[in-house]
Design a protein around this motif. Structure first.
Motif, short mmCIF file in Angstrom:
data_model
loop_
_atom_site.label_atom_id
_atom_site.label_comp_id
_atom_site.label_asym_id
_atom_site.label_seq_id
_atom_site.Cartn_x
_atom_site.Cartn_y
_atom_site.Cartn_z
N MET A 122 0.84 -1.19 0.00
CA MET A 122 0.00 0.00 0.00
C MET A 122 0.88 1.25 0.00
SD MET A 122 -2.91 1.53 0.20
CE MET A 122 -4.05 0.23 0.61
N PRO A 123 0.77 2.07 -1.03
CA PRO A 123 1.54 3.32 -1.06
C PRO A 123 1.16 4.22 0.11
CG PRO A 123 0.63 2.82 -3.23
CD PRO A 123 -0.02 1.87 -2.26
N THR A 124 2.11 4.91 0.66
CA THR A 124 1.86 5.78 1.82
C THR A 124 2.00 7.26 1.48
OG1 THR A 124 4.18 5.58 2.48
CG2 THR A 124 2.61 4.01 3.43
N ASP A 125 2.37 7.55 0.23
CA ASP A 125 2.63 8.94 -0.12
C ASP A 125 1.43 9.62 -0.78
OD1 ASP A 125 2.80 7.29 -2.31
OD2 ASP A 125 4.30 8.54 -3.34
N ARG A 126 0.31 8.89 -0.90
CA ARG A 126 -0.88 9.46 -1.52
C ARG A 126 -2.12 9.00 -0.77
NH1 ARG A 126 -0.78 7.82 -7.66
NH2 ARG A 126 -2.66 9.10 -7.65
N PRO A 127 -3.17 9.83 -0.72
CA PRO A 127 -4.40 9.45 -0.02
C PRO A 127 -5.03 8.21 -0.68
CG PRO A 127 -4.36 11.81 -0.47
CD PRO A 127 -3.23 11.21 -1.24
N LEU A 128 -5.61 7.35 0.14
CA LEU A 128 -6.21 6.13 -0.37
C LEU A 128 -7.34 6.41 -1.37
CD1 LEU A 128 -6.47 3.08 -0.39
CD2 LEU A 128 -7.86 3.23 1.69
N ASP A 129 -8.16 7.40 -1.09
CA ASP A 129 -9.27 7.70 -2.00
C ASP A 129 -8.75 8.13 -3.37
OD1 ASP A 129 -11.26 7.08 -0.18
OD2 ASP A 129 -11.34 9.12 0.64
N GLU A 130 -7.65 8.82 -3.38
CA GLU A 130 -7.06 9.24 -4.65
C GLU A 130 -6.56 8.02 -5.43
OE1 GLU A 130 -3.01 11.55 -5.89
OE2 GLU A 130 -4.32 12.59 -4.44
N LEU A 131 -5.98 7.06 -4.73
CA LEU A 131 -5.51 5.84 -5.38
C LEU A 131 -6.69 5.04 -5.94
CD1 LEU A 131 -2.86 4.74 -2.74
CD2 LEU A 131 -2.38 5.58 -5.04
N ILE A 132 -7.77 4.95 -5.17
CA ILE A 132 -8.94 4.21 -5.64
C ILE A 132 -9.51 4.86 -6.89
CG2 ILE A 132 -11.33 3.60 -5.07
CD1 ILE A 132 -10.43 3.39 -2.15
N GLU A 133 -9.55 6.18 -6.90
CA GLU A 133 -10.05 6.90 -8.06
C GLU A 133 -9.21 6.59 -9.30
OE1 GLU A 133 -12.74 9.34 -9.99
OE2 GLU A 133 -12.77 8.87 -7.85
#
Length: 261
Positions: free
Chosen positions: A1-12
């Motif tokens: 799981m990347p930690t440098d970006r918000p999870l919602d942004e990754l899901i989008e």
């Protein structure tokens, strides 16, 4: 799981990539990542929103978006079945959206040289099985999904199953038929859809849906006879003998040399 970006942004971003015509981006990155996060619990507090997104993608103009959205939806339903996270009403809404897409999809190609795997029938079968095995749905609702499988098979189409779609659909049906709350009549009633279709047959070349249906029934017969080997477990159909006899009777109508007893 990347930690440098918000999870919602990754899901989008990953959800958008499910629509990509690039197979590697869509299949090996977006699909694989989202399914992993769903099944390992990373997205437990976002399952409802994700499933709603997937039902909207089932209406997307690009076939690859539709056929990969249904895989993510299957994972959400499986996760809910295991962890009891979603509302029954939501699961039923997702099921309805899925059924509308699955019975109406016209692009059934398994593999495309440019787009890679599409697999509407096989991917949809995974979702059908997930819904049909969900404890959220009653035995009656599960039996209705068996009829959905029959409708998918007999609906006119010119794609002859070439990528084991018959085996994937037979497995999904068999998993549903393992439900212990299904009655014997519910386990075989859905075959009347196929019986009615076979009754319309005429001399000449075998229509594509008829061939696809026969092959799926062959595979399902093996499950009825030998059980379902899935996820390191062996399960027997709840009413295996009744299902086996009903399938044999059906196939005997289109190929009289087969034993029907």
């Amino acid at each position: 799981m990347p930690t440098d970006r918000p999870l919602d942004e990754l899901i989008e971003e990953l959800t958008g990539a499910l629509t990509s015509p690039q197979a590697e981006l869509r299949d090996e990155l977006a699909y694989s990542t989202l399914v992993t996060w769903v099944l390992n619990g990373t997205l437990d507090d976002r399952l409802t929103d994700l499933a709603t997104r997937m039902t909207k993608l089932l209406e997307h103009e690009a076939v690859q978006a539709r056929t990969f959205a249904t895989l993510i939806l299957a994972a959400v339903v499986e996760r809910d079945s295991a962890a009891d996270l979603c509302d029954v009403a939501d699961v039923r809404d997702w099921r309805d959206a899925f059924v509308t897409w699955y019975t109406g999809e016209r692009d059934l190609r398994g593999w495309d040289p440019k787009l890679g795997w599409l697999h509407a029938v096989a991917h949809g079968a995974d979702t059908l099985g997930a819904f049909g095995c969900s404890p959220r749905l009653s035995a009656e609702e599960a039996a209705e999904l068996l009829a959905v499988a029959a409708v998918r098979l007999v609906t006119p189409n010119d794609y002859l199953f070439a990528q084991q779609e018959d085996d994937r659909l037979a497995l999904a049906v068999a998993l549903i038929l393992c439900r212990r709350d299904l009655g014997e009549e519910q386990s075989v009633a859905w075959l009347s859809v196929i019986d009615g279709y076979f009754a319309t047959g005429e001399p000449g070349p075998v229509p594509v849906p008829a061939s696809n249906t026969m092959r799926t029934l062959h595979s399902l017969y093996l499950h009825a006879d030998l059980g379902v080997h899935y996820e390191n477990l062996t399960r027997d159909l709840a009413h295996s003998e009744a299902v086996r006899k009903a399938i044999a009777s059906l196939l005997g109508k289109v190929w009289p040399s087969l034993p029907t007893g």
